[in-house]
Structure formats: C-alpha cells, structure tokens
Scaffold this motif. Structure first.
Motif, short mmCIF file in Angstrom:
data_model
loop_
_atom_site.label_atom_id
_atom_site.label_comp_id
_atom_site.label_asym_id
_atom_site.label_seq_id
_atom_site.Cartn_x
_atom_site.Cartn_y
_atom_site.Cartn_z
N UNK A 114 1.62 11.23 3.93
CA UNK A 114 1.82 11.82 4.84
C UNK A 114 1.98 13.45 5.09
N UNK A 134 0.44 9.45 8.93
CA UNK A 134 0.02 8.88 7.45
C UNK A 134 -1.23 8.52 7.37
N UNK A 193 3.65 8.11 16.85
CA UNK A 193 2.37 7.79 16.44
C UNK A 193 1.59 6.50 17.07
N UNK A 244 9.41 5.83 10.03
CA UNK A 244 8.62 5.20 11.23
C UNK A 244 9.13 3.81 11.76
N UNK A 278 -3.66 6.34 4.56
CA UNK A 278 -3.44 5.36 3.16
C UNK A 278 -4.34 6.15 1.84
N UNK A 316 0.74 -1.42 0.05
CA UNK A 316 0.11 -0.02 0.04
C UNK A 316 0.74 1.17 0.04
N UNK A 354 0.98 5.26 1.24
CA UNK A 354 0.51 6.21 2.42
C UNK A 354 0.99 7.52 2.00
N UNK A 389 -3.58 6.01 11.64
CA UNK A 389 -2.79 6.52 12.46
C UNK A 389 -3.47 7.64 13.42
N UNK A 390 -2.95 7.81 14.55
CA UNK A 390 -3.51 9.10 15.25
C UNK A 390 -2.74 10.27 14.59
N UNK A 443 -5.52 -2.29 6.39
CA UNK A 443 -5.14 -0.91 6.24
C UNK A 443 -4.78 -0.34 7.85
N UNK A 444 -3.92 0.48 7.86
CA UNK A 444 -3.42 0.82 9.11
C UNK A 444 -3.76 2.51 9.33
#
Lengths: 112, 112
Positions: A38, A44, B90, B43, A46, A34, A36, B103-104, B100-101
């Motif tokens: 940021x 970040x 994060x 990261x 997606x 994938x 992302x 993030x805060x 899918x990730x």
C-alpha cells in the motif's frame, strides 16, 4: 479470535539492501495467505504471491514463505528500490465464506 | 479505466450531516466490502456483501449503513457524521476464483 500480527511496525533500509518482514497469524481454519503493498494514500494492491500449506513463492524481487506449523510467514525483498517504500500488509483468508483478516502492516522506507 | 472507483475522493463535512460514499466496480465480482483505515490501526471492516440480497455487518458497523443497489454498486452511508468517523475509507471487491481483494482509490473523509 482470528488475528494477524506483523513485525516490525516500521523499517528503514538503504537502497540496494535486502529486508525481511514477518507475519504471525491465528486464523482457523486456514486457507491461504497473501501480501499486499500500500502506497501512502492509495488502496492496497496484491503482490500476487499467495501461499498455502508450507511453501515459498516469488514474484520478481519479492519472495514469501509460509510455515503452517508455526503459523508464520515472511516477505523477503531483495535489492530494494526507492519505489519499494510503502506499507506491506499480510492478509490471511480463512476457509469458508468469511472476510479476510488483515495485519496492521509494516511501514518500509527505502532511503538513498 | 480503474476497476474499482470511489466517489467522492475527498469530503469535508460537519458533525450531524448525512454522508454517502459511493463505490462502483467493473470486475464482475459478487463480493464487495467497505473498510476504514486509521493511522496505526490498519484496515477495519465496516460492512460486506456477497450479492445484492446479502448484507453483513463487519467489526465496526455502528454509525454506518450500506446499500447494494446492483452487483456493481455498493454505497456506504453515515447517517449522522461525527468527528471520530474522520478516516480514509476503502471499497473493495474480492475474486471468488483467486481470493484476491481489489481496492478502490479511497475516500478521505473529514468530519469537523
């Protein structure tokens, strides 16, 4: 060791131009990849383009391709806009319950 | 409302102090992660958790500890902060269905 390498580290393009970002990975066993985006100082997000095996996926002005044989992916951005200025991170998922593997990102600057 | 929230957003502290960073999510995901981001390094994973009873070390866990108080809460502690822990932190969740990730917004921590 599972790794993701991205190039170039940074890129400056004029508004309206196209660009292509590269990602090479050595992640095994491979599941999916994938991209992302940021923005500076933010988490970040997606781009909602997931590729697996050999295919091409698009989401608006973003198109990602994957070549599983060479273990390479590219993200093509068409008709760039100032708001595209951000870091773009390639993220690879290995099969099984393992953490994602992140590239260090390409910093894209779109200028008027 | 944001799906993944982090508190505080910014923190300045002194060497030797104990610091806790908190993360909450409303996405209902079992998997949660803590990362730190440093300029040029991308990261890096500190700790991750697949559920309340499952905590795992990431690649840079030394000097950090975590607590998964509930499915929705995952805290990161620095027992005795040192200046090289100055970074952007994060929290993230990961969907088991789409991979899918999420993030805060990040916590900017400065250790003097």
């Amino acid at each position: 060791k599972n790794q993701v390498e991205q190039s170039p580290q940074s890129l400056i393009i004029l508004e309206g131009k196209n660009c292509t970002l590269q990602c090479n990975y050595t992640v095994s066993p491979f599941s999916n990849l994938r991209w992302y985006k940021q923005d500076t100082g933010r988490g970040p997000v997606s781009l909602k383009i997931m590729t697996f095996s050999e295919n091409t996926k698009s989401n608006g002005r973003y198109t990602a391709t994957l070549d599983a044989d060479t273990k390479q992916s590219s993200l093509h951005i068409t008709a760039s806009q100032l708001s595209d200025s951000a870091s773009y991170i390639c993220v690879v998922s290995a099969a099984g319950n393992t953490p994602l593997v992140f590239g260090k990102g390409t910093r894209l600057s779109v200028i008027a | 409302d944001a799906d993944v929230t982090q508190t505080p957003r910014n923190r300045i502290t002194k060497t030797g102090k104990r610091i806790m960073l908190e993360c909450s999510q409303t996405k209902g995901h079992d998997r949660m992660y803590w990362y730190r981001q440093d300029p040029g390094l991308g990261l890096r994973l500190i700790y991750y958790s697949f559920d309340v009873k499952d905590i795992n070390k990431g690649e840079i866990s030394d000097g950090y500890s975590v607590s998964r108080q509930a499915q929705a809460k995952f805290s990161l502690s620095l027992e005795s902060a040192i200046p090289n822990q100055t970074a952007l932190y994060f929290c993230a969740t990961r969907s088991g269905s789409t991979d899918t990730q999420y993030f805060g917004p990040g916590t900017r921590l400065t250790v003097l």
